[in-house]
Design a protein around this motif. Structure first.
Motif, PDB file in Angstrom:
ATOM      1  N   ASN A 168       0.812  -1.210   0.000  1.00 35.73           N
ATOM      2  CA  ASN A 168       0.000   0.000   0.000  1.00 35.73           C
ATOM      3  C   ASN A 168       0.850   1.266   0.000  1.00 35.73           C
ATOM      4  O   ASN A 168       0.467   2.278   0.585  1.00 35.73           O
ATOM      5  N   LEU A 169       2.026   1.206  -0.651  1.00 31.98           N
ATOM      6  CA  LEU A 169       2.927   2.354  -0.711  1.00 31.98           C
ATOM      7  C   LEU A 169       3.150   2.728  -2.167  1.00 31.98           C
ATOM      8  O   LEU A 169       3.410   1.870  -3.000  1.00 31.98           O
ATOM      9  N   LEU A 170       3.039   4.003  -2.458  1.00 35.30           N
ATOM     10  CA  LEU A 170       3.293   4.522  -3.795  1.00 35.30           C
ATOM     11  C   LEU A 170       4.466   5.477  -3.721  1.00 35.30           C
ATOM     12  O   LEU A 170       4.466   6.405  -2.903  1.00 35.30           O
ATOM     13  N   ILE A 171       5.478   5.244  -4.563  1.00 32.95           N
ATOM     14  CA  ILE A 171       6.611   6.156  -4.690  1.00 32.95           C
ATOM     15  C   ILE A 171       6.465   6.824  -6.052  1.00 32.95           C
ATOM     16  O   ILE A 171       6.338   6.141  -7.068  1.00 32.95           O
ATOM     17  N   ARG A 172       6.479   8.166  -6.069  1.00 34.20           N
ATOM     18  CA  ARG A 172       6.314   8.899  -7.324  1.00 34.20           C
ATOM     19  C   ARG A 172       7.092  10.212  -7.256  1.00 34.20           C
ATOM     20  O   ARG A 172       7.520  10.643  -6.185  1.00 34.20           O
ATOM     21  N   SER A 173       7.238  10.840  -8.408  1.00 35.00           N
ATOM     22  CA  SER A 173       7.887  12.149  -8.464  1.00 35.00           C
ATOM     23  C   SER A 173       7.017  13.185  -7.776  1.00 35.00           C
ATOM     24  O   SER A 173       5.785  13.112  -7.828  1.00 35.00           O
ATOM     25  N   GLU A 174       7.671  14.158  -7.159  1.00 32.67           N
ATOM     26  CA  GLU A 174       6.903  15.235  -6.524  1.00 32.67           C
ATOM     27  C   GLU A 174       6.186  16.052  -7.591  1.00 32.67           C
ATOM     28  O   GLU A 174       6.623  16.127  -8.739  1.00 32.67           O
ATOM     29  N   THR A 175       5.083  16.657  -7.189  1.00 34.85           N
ATOM     30  CA  THR A 175       4.352  17.601  -8.026  1.00 34.85           C
ATOM     31  C   THR A 175       4.241  18.913  -7.252  1.00 34.85           C
ATOM     32  O   THR A 175       4.441  18.932  -6.031  1.00 34.85           O
ATOM     33  N   PRO A 176       3.883  20.006  -7.923  1.00 36.27           N
ATOM     34  CA  PRO A 176       3.701  21.266  -7.194  1.00 36.27           C
ATOM     35  C   PRO A 176       2.693  21.157  -6.045  1.00 36.27           C
ATOM     36  O   PRO A 176       2.847  21.829  -5.023  1.00 36.27           O
TER      37      PRO A 176
ATOM     38  N   LEU B  57      11.374  12.648  -4.910  1.00 33.06           N
ATOM     39  CA  LEU B  57      10.321  11.636  -4.843  1.00 33.06           C
ATOM     40  C   LEU B  57       9.545  11.743  -3.541  1.00 33.06           C
ATOM     41  O   LEU B  57      10.106  12.107  -2.505  1.00 33.06           O
ATOM     42  N   VAL B  58       8.279  11.390  -3.610  1.00 35.84           N
ATOM     43  CA  VAL B  58       7.448  11.315  -2.418  1.00 35.84           C
ATOM     44  C   VAL B  58       6.940   9.891  -2.256  1.00 35.84           C
ATOM     45  O   VAL B  58       6.834   9.134  -3.215  1.00 35.84           O
ATOM     46  N   ALA B  59       6.655   9.550  -1.007  1.00 39.59           N
ATOM     47  CA  ALA B  59       6.037   8.266  -0.673  1.00 39.59           C
ATOM     48  C   ALA B  59       4.643   8.564  -0.158  1.00 39.59           C
ATOM     49  O   ALA B  59       4.463   9.416   0.710  1.00 39.59           O
TER      50      ALA B  59
END
Length: 172
Positions: A4-12, A53-55
């Motif tokens: 249940n963890l998503l790692i993705r690039s940050e957005t504004p 990146l954010v989690a």
């Protein structure tokens, strides 16, 4: 990676939450100067966040990691610094930081990075392959806290300089 963890690039839209996560993650750390959130903001303002990146877990931002270019005195190109990395205290020791580091390093490899370095806890980063390299130093930091990971090419020799944002002492 934890379930249940998503790692993705940050957005504004993540900027305020990244600030809050970073403050919370370092609040109780005795070795922290408590400027990590400002370092990230200054790296972002200087367009020096090569990978950010954010989690997310359950639609909540719970972690962040930043990678920015560093200068190596021998002229080696393609080197990056890892940090800060932040996980909300109530989510620490659940593999989120590890997932952020692994994904960040994978993204560095994808952009052709030659290596990554950091100042960190001696027992934590060796599990990712980081090691002390006497031929590459970060002045002012004991060598046992400065770590290097080769991602390609030869090991550089000399002194590493992190982005000037790391000199931040208070909000600008």
């Amino acid at each position: 990676m934890p379930s249940n963890l998503l790692i993705r690039s940050e957005t504004p839209a993540d900027i305020d939450a990244i600030h809050d996560v970073t403050v919370a993650a370092f609040q109780a750390m005795p070795y922290s100067s408590h400027t990590e959130q400002y370092i990230i903001e200054e790296l972002r303002a200087a367009n020096a966040l090569a990978v950010s990146l954010v989690a997310e877990r359950d639609d909540r931002l719970v972690g962040h990691i930043a990678f920015s270019p560093v200068i190596v005195s021998d002229g080696s190109q393609g080197w990056y610094g890892l940090g800060p990395v932040s996980v909300l205290p109530e989510y620490q020791r659940q593999g989120i930081g590890k997932a952020l580091v692994e994904e960040g390093l994978a993204r560095l490899r994808n952009i052709g990075a030659q290596g990554c370095c950091l100042v960190g806890h001696p027992e934590y980063y060796v599990k990712f392959g980081f090691r002390n390299m006497p031929e590459l130093v970060y002045e002012g930091v004991p060598p046992e806290y400065f770590f290097v990971l080769l991602l390609g090419g030869n090991a550089p020799q000399g002194t590493v300089t992190f982005h000037e944002a790391f000199l931040t002492e208070r909000p600008s």
